[in-house]
Design an enzyme around this catalytic site. Structure first.
Site, short mmCIF file in Angstrom:
data_model
loop_
_atom_site.label_atom_id
_atom_site.label_comp_id
_atom_site.label_asym_id
_atom_site.label_seq_id
_atom_site.Cartn_x
_atom_site.Cartn_y
_atom_site.Cartn_z
CB SER A 45 -0.93 0.01 1.21
OG SER A 45 -1.87 -1.04 1.14
N GLY A 242 -4.22 -2.17 -1.05
CA GLY A 242 -3.35 -1.83 -2.15
C GLY A 242 -3.10 -0.33 -2.20
N GLY A 244 -2.42 3.61 -4.12
CA GLY A 244 -2.90 4.49 -5.17
C GLY A 244 -4.38 4.81 -5.11
CB CYS A 269 -7.09 -1.13 2.85
SG CYS A 269 -6.10 0.39 2.76
CD GLN A 273 -9.73 3.39 -0.79
OE1 GLN A 273 -9.09 3.31 -1.85
NE2 GLN A 273 -9.15 3.78 0.34
CG ASN A 311 -0.73 2.38 4.50
OD1 ASN A 311 -0.68 3.55 4.14
ND2 ASN A 311 -0.02 1.43 3.90
N GLY A 313 -4.82 6.72 1.81
CA GLY A 313 -4.87 8.14 1.48
C GLY A 313 -6.15 8.53 0.79
CG HIS A 354 -4.68 -2.50 7.12
ND1 HIS A 354 -4.36 -3.34 6.07
CD2 HIS A 354 -4.68 -1.25 6.60
CE1 HIS A 354 -4.16 -2.62 4.97
NE2 HIS A 354 -4.36 -1.35 5.28
CD GLU A 356 -4.14 -6.51 7.57
OE1 GLU A 356 -3.34 -5.64 7.19
OE2 GLU A 356 -5.38 -6.29 7.64
#
Length: 378
Positions: A45, A242, A244, A269, A273, A311, A313, A354, A356
């Site tokens: 990520s 992942g 971007g 994550c 999206q 994590n 953006g 997350h 995990e």
């Protein structure tokens, strides 16, 4: 070795390299975790990003061959306040500097990480360049402004696996050069429920958690379509984390749309999206993102607060989700952004954080059991 970091707005920070000469560029972000730098370094990520650790002392426990989240270092550069060159830990097999240098990743120290973090919090995540050869702030600023924006960047295509693999006993096992797989190829080892995990930048510990709750796990490339997935006769579909912008990952969104209602779906994550986009929502870029191991998230169903590792953006736009079909299940208590969604009628849910995380909070580990409970009894 003297180095300089310059942001696209012209703010510049002197520092020094502890990995030798070099240059790196990308979006500068910060992570507030006190430990786990090796997991951060290898998390897909973070592809395309230069990571600043807000904890001031880094490198004191070295690195090892086990605490990795992928097959290589993923960050563009690593920025710390003070590097500790003499690790002291019985599990350490290598120093952080040697680990970074061995994969040609620039590491810098002596940087005012507190000032940099405050600057990013005020101005937002920015493009930047670090160099040991070009120390001219104006030159670096021009070059930073020429870098591509993270918005519109499909990085999942760059970090995904090129070949399908089975996750077995805590490690990947490649299955072949082509995704011409069926249930006989990869489910011959038992009668556990099977899950196909689409790799948009999958962290190894997610695969470990899926295996822990009783799944046989097949990991497939990001561009695998619905027909190829259904050909493996899975019991569920997992959408990985992942890097971007999620909106350019149109192939992943299309696959999820094709499989909604046909398989139970769980996403984490970037997977959250992508599910949001498949359900008709929109996503947007956060000012400086959420990166760390202490983000408070409220479960709207139970009223409980979970301390989570995060994590990302980008986030799902809450107002873009049709409330008749989609329910927001979790929110971030720092900024009220969407942290979880589910379909009201179809077996599909996801979270932005997350569950995990390792090392990190385990408050959300129940989500893997929740996904397992959606399967047919086996």
């Amino acid at each position: 070795m003297q180095a300089r970091l310059t942001l696209e707005d012209g703010r510049t920070f002197p520092c020094r390299s502890f990995t030798g000469p070099g240059e790196a560029s990308g979006e500068v972000v910060f992570n507030t975790s006190m430990t786990g730098y090796q997991e951060v370094l290898t998390d897909p990520s973070y592809s395309g990003q230069m990571v600043t650790m807000t904890y001031p002392l880094v490198g004191n426990y070295g690195v090892n061959d086990e605490d990795v989240e992928s097959g290589r270092i993923q960050v563009a550069a690593f920025l710390v306040k003070e590097y500790q060159p003499f690790p002291s830990n019985y599990r350490s097999t290598q120093s952080l500097a040697d680990y970074l240098a061995g994969q040609n990743i620039l590491g810098v120290e002596g940087l005012d990480t507190r000032a940099l973090t405050r600057h990013i919090r005020n101005g937002g995540a920015m493009r930047a360049i670090i160099s040991t050869t070009d120390l001219d702030p104006e030159s670096l600023k021009r070059r930073a402004n020429a870098l591509p924006s993270m918005v519109g960047m499909d990085l999942a295509r760059e970090v995904t696996t090129r070949r399908a693999y089975r996750w077995t006993a805590g490690k990947p096992e490649l299955l072949g050069d082509e995704l011409t797989l069926d249930a006989r190829v990869w489910r011959h080892r038992g009668d556990r429920p099977s899950v196909v995990a689409i790799d948009f930048g999958l962290k190894y510990n997610i695969a470990r958690c899926l295996e822990r709750v009783g799944f046989e796990v097949l990991v497939v490339p990001a561009e695998t379509d619905a027909s190829a997935i259904l050909a493996t006769a899975p019991d569920g579909l997992f959408l990985s984390n992942g890097p971007g912008d999620p909106e350019p990952v149109v192939y992943g969104v299309r696959t999820v749309k094709d499989l909604l209602g046909r398989l139970p779906i769980f996403g984490i994550c970037l997977g959250n999206q992508i599910l949001g986009l498949a359900l008709g929502g929109r996503t947007y870029k956060l000012k400086f993102g959420h990166r760390g191991a202490n983000q408070p998230v409220k479960n709207l169903k139970t009223g409980k607060v979970e301390i989570t590792s995060q994590n990302h953006g980008f986030a799902v736009d809450m107002d873009s989700l049709g409330t008749d079909a989609v329910e927001v299940t979790h929110i971030n208590l720092n900024d009220n952004t969407v942290e979880g969604i589910r379909h009201r009628r179809l077996p599909a849910f996801s979270v932005q954080y997350h569950p995990e995380a390792s090392p990190g909070p385990h408050d959300a580990a129940y989500l893997f059991d929740q996904f397992r409970a959606m399967m047919k009894t086996k």
